[in-house]
Write a protein that holds these residues in place. Structure first.
Motif, PDB file in Angstrom:
ATOM      1  N   GLN A  71       0.821  -1.207   0.000  1.00  0.00           N
ATOM      2  CA  GLN A  71       0.000   0.000   0.000  1.00  0.00           C
ATOM      3  C   GLN A  71       0.859   1.263   0.000  1.00  0.00           C
ATOM      4  O   GLN A  71       0.513   2.261  -0.639  1.00  0.00           O
ATOM      5  CB  GLN A  71      -0.943   0.011   1.213  1.00  0.00           C
ATOM      6  CG  GLN A  71      -1.966   1.132   1.188  1.00  0.00           C
ATOM      7  CD  GLN A  71      -2.857   1.077  -0.030  1.00  0.00           C
ATOM      8  OE1 GLN A  71      -3.320   0.006  -0.422  1.00  0.00           O
ATOM      9  NE2 GLN A  71      -3.105   2.231  -0.648  1.00  0.00           N
ATOM     10  N   ARG A  74       1.552   2.603  -3.280  1.00  0.00           N
ATOM     11  CA  ARG A  74       0.433   3.038  -4.107  1.00  0.00           C
ATOM     12  C   ARG A  74      -0.181   4.363  -3.636  1.00  0.00           C
ATOM     13  O   ARG A  74      -0.246   5.336  -4.371  1.00  0.00           O
ATOM     14  CB  ARG A  74      -0.652   1.959  -4.119  1.00  0.00           C
ATOM     15  CG  ARG A  74      -0.206   0.631  -4.747  1.00  0.00           C
ATOM     16  CD  ARG A  74      -1.329  -0.409  -4.705  1.00  0.00           C
ATOM     17  NE  ARG A  74      -2.518   0.072  -5.381  1.00  0.00           N
ATOM     18  CZ  ARG A  74      -3.670   0.364  -4.773  1.00  0.00           C
ATOM     19  NH1 ARG A  74      -3.783   0.195  -3.462  1.00  0.00           N
ATOM     20  NH2 ARG A  74      -4.698   0.792  -5.454  1.00  0.00           N
ATOM     21  N   LEU A  75      -0.657   4.379  -2.407  1.00  0.00           N
ATOM     22  CA  LEU A  75      -1.405   5.537  -1.892  1.00  0.00           C
ATOM     23  C   LEU A  75      -1.359   5.488  -0.374  1.00  0.00           C
ATOM     24  O   LEU A  75      -1.562   4.439   0.219  1.00  0.00           O
ATOM     25  CB  LEU A  75      -2.859   5.468  -2.370  1.00  0.00           C
ATOM     26  CG  LEU A  75      -3.817   6.559  -1.901  1.00  0.00           C
ATOM     27  CD1 LEU A  75      -3.449   7.900  -2.545  1.00  0.00           C
ATOM     28  CD2 LEU A  75      -5.267   6.190  -2.231  1.00  0.00           C
ATOM     29  N   THR A  76      -1.066   6.625   0.258  1.00  0.00           N
ATOM     30  CA  THR A  76      -0.938   6.625   1.716  1.00  0.00           C
ATOM     31  C   THR A  76      -2.055   7.374   2.418  1.00  0.00           C
ATOM     32  O   THR A  76      -2.582   6.900   3.410  1.00  0.00           O
ATOM     33  CB  THR A  76       0.414   7.221   2.136  1.00  0.00           C
ATOM     34  OG1 THR A  76       0.550   8.531   1.572  1.00  0.00           O
ATOM     35  CG2 THR A  76       1.559   6.335   1.672  1.00  0.00           C
ATOM     36  N   THR A  78      -5.601  10.081   1.863  1.00  0.00           N
ATOM     37  CA  THR A  78      -6.499  10.903   1.064  1.00  0.00           C
ATOM     38  C   THR A  78      -7.254  11.837   1.990  1.00  0.00           C
ATOM     39  O   THR A  78      -7.432  11.561   3.173  1.00  0.00           O
ATOM     40  CB  THR A  78      -7.522  10.035   0.301  1.00  0.00           C
ATOM     41  OG1 THR A  78      -8.229   9.206   1.242  1.00  0.00           O
ATOM     42  CG2 THR A  78      -6.834   9.157  -0.719  1.00  0.00           C
ATOM     43  N   ASN A  84     -11.065   6.083  -0.429  1.00  0.00           N
ATOM     44  CA  ASN A  84      -9.935   5.398  -1.052  1.00  0.00           C
ATOM     45  C   ASN A  84     -10.362   3.976  -1.378  1.00  0.00           C
ATOM     46  O   ASN A  84     -11.353   3.465  -0.850  1.00  0.00           O
ATOM     47  CB  ASN A  84      -8.700   5.434  -0.143  1.00  0.00           C
ATOM     48  CG  ASN A  84      -8.893   4.652   1.150  1.00  0.00           C
ATOM     49  OD1 ASN A  84      -8.895   3.425   1.154  1.00  0.00           O
ATOM     50  ND2 ASN A  84      -9.058   5.362   2.265  1.00  0.00           N
ATOM     51  N   ASP A  85      -9.635   3.332  -2.250  1.00  0.00           N
ATOM     52  CA  ASP A  85     -10.069   2.037  -2.755  1.00  0.00           C
ATOM     53  C   ASP A  85      -9.965   0.905  -1.738  1.00  0.00           C
ATOM     54  O   ASP A  85     -10.464  -0.195  -1.979  1.00  0.00           O
ATOM     55  CB  ASP A  85      -9.307   1.681  -4.038  1.00  0.00           C
ATOM     56  CG  ASP A  85      -7.814   1.488  -3.806  1.00  0.00           C
ATOM     57  OD1 ASP A  85      -7.304   1.966  -2.771  1.00  0.00           O
ATOM     58  OD2 ASP A  85      -7.153   0.872  -4.667  1.00  0.00           O
ATOM     59  N   TYR A 292      -7.597   5.518   6.747  1.00  0.00           N
ATOM     60  CA  TYR A 292      -6.705   5.884   5.659  1.00  0.00           C
ATOM     61  C   TYR A 292      -6.159   4.627   4.984  1.00  0.00           C
ATOM     62  O   TYR A 292      -6.226   3.524   5.542  1.00  0.00           O
ATOM     63  CB  TYR A 292      -5.604   6.825   6.144  1.00  0.00           C
ATOM     64  CG  TYR A 292      -4.459   6.245   6.921  1.00  0.00           C
ATOM     65  CD1 TYR A 292      -3.209   6.110   6.344  1.00  0.00           C
ATOM     66  CD2 TYR A 292      -4.606   5.869   8.257  1.00  0.00           C
ATOM     67  CE1 TYR A 292      -2.132   5.603   7.059  1.00  0.00           C
ATOM     68  CE2 TYR A 292      -3.541   5.366   8.981  1.00  0.00           C
ATOM     69  CZ  TYR A 292      -2.302   5.228   8.373  1.00  0.00           C
ATOM     70  OH  TYR A 292      -1.249   4.719   9.080  1.00  0.00           O
ATOM     71  N   PRO A 293      -5.665   4.726   3.738  1.00  0.00           N
ATOM     72  CA  PRO A 293      -5.399   3.530   2.942  1.00  0.00           C
ATOM     73  C   PRO A 293      -4.474   2.506   3.583  1.00  0.00           C
ATOM     74  O   PRO A 293      -4.732   1.300   3.491  1.00  0.00           O
ATOM     75  CB  PRO A 293      -4.798   4.106   1.650  1.00  0.00           C
ATOM     76  CG  PRO A 293      -5.366   5.472   1.551  1.00  0.00           C
ATOM     77  CD  PRO A 293      -5.484   5.963   2.952  1.00  0.00           C
TER      78      PRO A 293
END
Length: 403
Positions: A71, A74-76, A78, A84-85, A292-293
């Motif tokens: 993770q 990819r994305l930490t 948002t 977030n996905d 969060y992601p």
């Protein structure tokens, strides 16, 4: 290993601090894996505390570390304005695992408890019809739910409570395990009963059989919410997903934390009925980092570890071995052993030693364990522990008591 300069400063702390429940053992950890930790001098120790049950799956479980690493690439984070996905999948999978309808994500255990308190009060005013600013929540003596101002307002532990007032009103304290006292405390303004299913900080105190069924009945009869704080007791620690499951009782809300983040990052949640958690509308409650992601990715990996019941079974079977071995020490420096699964409270005979003395003697034998309330050891080894490692720890305890 590199010299951090920390070891001497920790070891020379005044031993009088040992009376403080949270004074650390004089060990500075540099590395850890599985059930073992290594200090800055290269000494290895068996961890029999698991971060107060935050490390149910051991240190650096590869599945959890991998989930975090993937993770991070990819994305930490948002903004709260966006999903977030990972978020929806985590909430759905956690709800499926726990058999609940709705999930509210936060970061720490204390935040989960604070959120549950807010939800219970809002539900009382908007659904039950309690007069505004009059809602009461019944709690237990000897509780530990966190260290925020509101939570310590209903703590009876002087270390957590004293000199932090003025305190938040609206809490009624009853003896833990006394169902009649709970029933007697319920009034027209009662919003909820909030308790740990097994009290951890108090010394792994298990209530009498039938207590939770009686509390559930009293709540149902009086339109009162039942909130189970499973932050320490839950997620396979006692041999069931929830400690409350041993009594075949369901709560309206559960608070989760600690092991939900796998000992890697803080993850907490309130899970439960949608008609209760649903009193929170968009914009009324939130958290910058809640959900969060990275937290969701690790949380999903934790859910996956718990899905097939392997860790629940390990806790049950190895817990029986742990309690059997600890029971052999009763009358030999141990006064009483309590608990369920891989969770035990060991009362040291006052005529033998203090809990602090025993925990230090265990440290010298390569086992890390922490005392509470002067004479009780809390034992919560990681669920990846082996029978041989349990035997090593209990044999070390026997040797520490014999000196």
């Amino acid at each position: 290993m590199a010299d951090t300069g920390l070891t001497s400063s920790i070891i020379t702390l005044d031993e009088e601090w040992g009376a403080h429940n949270y004074h650390p053992l004089p060990v500075v950890i540099a590395e850890a894996e599985g059930a073992w930790v290594t200090d800055v001098d290269g000494n290895r120790f068996l961890d029999f505390l698991s971060g107060y049950s935050a490390l149910n799956f051991g240190h650096r479980h590869p599945d959890l570390v991998q989930a975090a690493h993937d993770q991070l690439d990819r994305l930490t984070l948002t903004s709260r304005a966006f999903h977030n996905d990972q978020y929806g999948a985590f909430c759905r999978e956690l709800a499926e695992l726990t058999g609940t309808e709705m999930v509210l994500t936060m970061n720490t255990g204390a935040e989960a408890v604070e959120s549950a308190i807010k939800v219970a009060r809002k539900w009382a005013y908007e659904v039950k019809g309690v007069e505004f600013d009059s809602a009461e929540i019944i709690v237990a003596a000897g509780n530990f739910h966190g260290r925020t101002t509101t939570i310590v307002s209903f703590s009876d532990d002087p270390l957590a409570h004293d000199n932090y007032g003025p305190f938040t009103p609206g809490f009624v304290t009853v003896p833990f395990g006394d169902a009649e006292a709970v029933r007697a405390a319920i009034g027209p303004n009662t919003a909820a009963v909030l308790m740990e299913p097994i009290q951890g900080e108090a010394g792994v105190v298990v209530p009498p059989e039938g207590f939770w069924a009686e509390v559930r009945a009293a709540c149902d009869e009086n339109d009162v919410l039942m909130i189970s704080d499973e932050i320490q007791a839950g997620l396979a620690r006692t041999g069931e997903l929830f400690a409350l499951d041993h009594e075949e009782v369901r709560a309206d809300l559960y608070t989760l934390g600690k092991a939900l983040g796998g000992g890697i990052i803080p993850v907490s949640a309130v899970v439960g009925r949608s008609d209760v958690l649903g009193v929170l509308k968009p914009g009324q409650h939130g958290s910058t980092f809640g959900g969060y992601p990275v937290a969701c990715a690790v949380g999903r990996a934790v859910v996956e570890l718990l899905r097939d019941g392997e860790f629940q079974q390990r806790s049950t079977e190895l817990g029986e071995h742990l309690h059997r071995r600890l029971g052999e020490l009763v009358g030999h420096g141990v006064a009483e052993v309590r608990g369920r699964g891989l969770w035990a409270g060991v009362d040291i005979d006052p005529a033998a030693k203090t809990g602090r003395e025993v925990s230090m003697a265990l440290r010298d034998r390569g086992v890390l364990c922490k005392e509470t309330h002067h004479r009780t050891l809390r034992m919560a080894p990681p669920l990846v522990i082996t029978r041989e490692e349990i035997d090593h720890a209990v044999d070390s305890l026997a040797a520490a008591l014999a000196v």
